[in-house]
Design an enzyme around this catalytic site. Sequence first.
Site, short mmCIF file in Angstrom:
data_model
loop_
_atom_site.label_atom_id
_atom_site.label_comp_id
_atom_site.label_asym_id
_atom_site.label_seq_id
_atom_site.Cartn_x
_atom_site.Cartn_y
_atom_site.Cartn_z
N HIS B 71 0.84 -1.21 0.00
CA HIS B 71 0.00 0.00 0.00
C HIS B 71 0.87 1.26 0.00
CE1 HIS B 71 0.89 -1.17 4.20
NE2 HIS B 71 1.08 0.13 4.37
N VAL B 72 0.33 2.32 -0.58
CA VAL B 72 1.01 3.62 -0.51
C VAL B 72 -0.03 4.74 -0.48
CG1 VAL B 72 3.22 3.12 -1.61
CG2 VAL B 72 1.25 3.69 -3.02
#
Lengths: 576, 155
Positions: B71-72
């Site tokens: 995730h970012v």
Amino acid sequence: MNARTLVDHIRSSAATGRLLILCVIIGAIAGVFCVAFSWLLETVQYYLLDGLAHHESEHPVWIWLLVLPAFGGLVSGVLTTKFAPEAAGPGTDAAVDAYHHHGGRVRTRVPFIKMITAAVTLGTGGSAGREGPLTQIGGGIGSFVATGLRLSNQERRILMAAGMAAGIGAMFHAPLAGALFAAEILYREMDLEHEVIVPSFIASIIAYSIYAQKAGWEPVYAAPHFHFRNALQLLAYAALAIVLAASATLFTRLWRVVRDAFSSLPVPTALKPAIGGLIAGSIGVFVPDALGTGHHLLAGAFASSFSIGFLILLVTAKMVTTSLTIGSGASGGKLGPSLVLGGSLGSIVGLVVQDLFPSLEIDAGAFVVVGMAGFFAAAANTPISTIIMVSELTGNYQLLVPSMLVCVLAYLFVSRHGIYDAQLVSRLEAPSKMGNMLGAVLKTIAIRDAANHTRDLIVVPEAMSLRQIIDLYTSSEQLAFPMVDPDGKLTGMIEGRDIRRAIAEEGVADLVVARDLARPHEVIDIESTLLDAVQRMTLTGLEDLILVEAEDPTRPVGVLEHQEVLHAYDRKLMEK
Amino acid sequence: MKQGPLDLSQHFLEEGVVDLSSSEKQSALEELCAITSKHAHVRDAKAFCKAIFEREKLVSTGIGLGVAIPHVKIPSVTDYVITVGRSEAGIDFDAIDGQPVRLVFMIAASEKQTAEFVRVLASIVKLVKQNDVRSRLLEASMPNEFCSILREASR
């Protein structure tokens, strides 16, 4: 002076110049309105109160005295309810309220509705003043001009006050007092809105000159022969101050009781002034002088041609009819009746002192002048402008000394709840000044002195897990953490509010790391002031700022938390 | 204050679920990055992919139970995008329990969504911790049935 300072100076001078030119325009319009209002009032009065009721004659027609104030109240009530509810009742309160709480905004229709309804109320025998409406009318003109030119709220407030000053200054033939009145009426304590004084002078001078061209240059109540020549008379004047303070308090309470009673009366708002007018009219049948503006009475009082008994009856009746007229919502001012009441009370005290202490050689007429000033200073909390106003009203400056004594004493004797509810206690309470004062204090505090976490600053690496961050958060007093890369360079910031939210989520303590939790950071030079910091926080929506030194804005040297700003502000205020 | 899991059903789209052809972590991430980047919310595919790899480098997002959640949260993404890859063979993802990963949930979020981001991650974790959901996902046909299971379980 460097180039930037010079440009700022020119800009500031240009803005001031523009404002002052606008004051000339506002003064001119207000002057024309005063002329129009006077004509309208005299016309209505000529045909109705004088024409039908023969109000000032020796044999007034009682049925018209009974009915006319109710008719005037009905017209005033219907017009204000339908078109401008803010024009109901006394005008000064509405103007002061608009100044403090609505950025000086007054609807364009208000001056017109106020002018018509006040003329009808007064011209049909309603007991009220013609000066208070001019405050709202003038204020409305100032507001209209400022809004039309899309000026700022601050400029609109100044022009509104200038308009108020123009209305009062012209109608009372008292341009100096009018300007000071606009600056003083805004606050209950002895406080002046200094920034409106010069603009008010200009507008007031122009409006006065235009109005006087039509209405004459003589003072409203020319009384040139009074003087003050005996120091012992001050004792009698002190007694007058006590009587005025007590009476002003009584009048204020009575008007509040009547206003509240009408407010809770279960009848349509438009009809209430008619009911108030009918009751006032029924009193007027027995005491005709208690109706209308009562201006003609002051000439009699100056000449000491009324008996004490008549004056006591007049004061009592006038207090009741004024409370009924304005308290029921009819359009009119409290300023004019206050002068009549104060003048009558002054005459009573003057006649009594003359009788009891003939050696003091007082002139009861002089007590009328000083009584007018003292009563209004006590009721309206405006001692400074009132002292000057009465001198201008009578064209007599001989009584300045006793006026000063009586105004200040009467002002000090009464509680600080006068006839104007919209007055604020002082500039400290003014919503429009809050930002300035807060800013002035914050500007004196250096961030370095307010921030706690500078020497023991804790920073977090980008890979630190949420579990570790929570441990850090709960075991340290620091509420926000700068995030750094392996080289120690700033890459983000973790705020306490985000940590608190994350604590509540299950199963992510090892999945979430500092980088996932971080917000874009905002840095500020540690040598800046708290004012700079608060402005930055407001612009970015951040609760905390990272402190850096000017030489290297990538290395955090501290954190400034929003709570620290509040604590530093409180400490500074306590020091003062 | 504790809040319940988010309803993420609208974020699971049929074009966002795929059987991964790669069995290596890097190529599997690249494959899923390419699918995620097709979404209009991802304005800069290159920056997104770079950020995903940088984040993996910090700490692996393999949470165990055969699941990873890379995730970012970056400026060039305008809103949430969630894509899911399934691997039949399993991928060595340096997961916390050392087990190969069979389900990869990739999440892109805007930098401005700090307040909600952790809640989204927690909602996905809650979803995949349900044994029956995981086993049904591994058996489901792609993409319709797989997507239906995700939507149903995430409501």
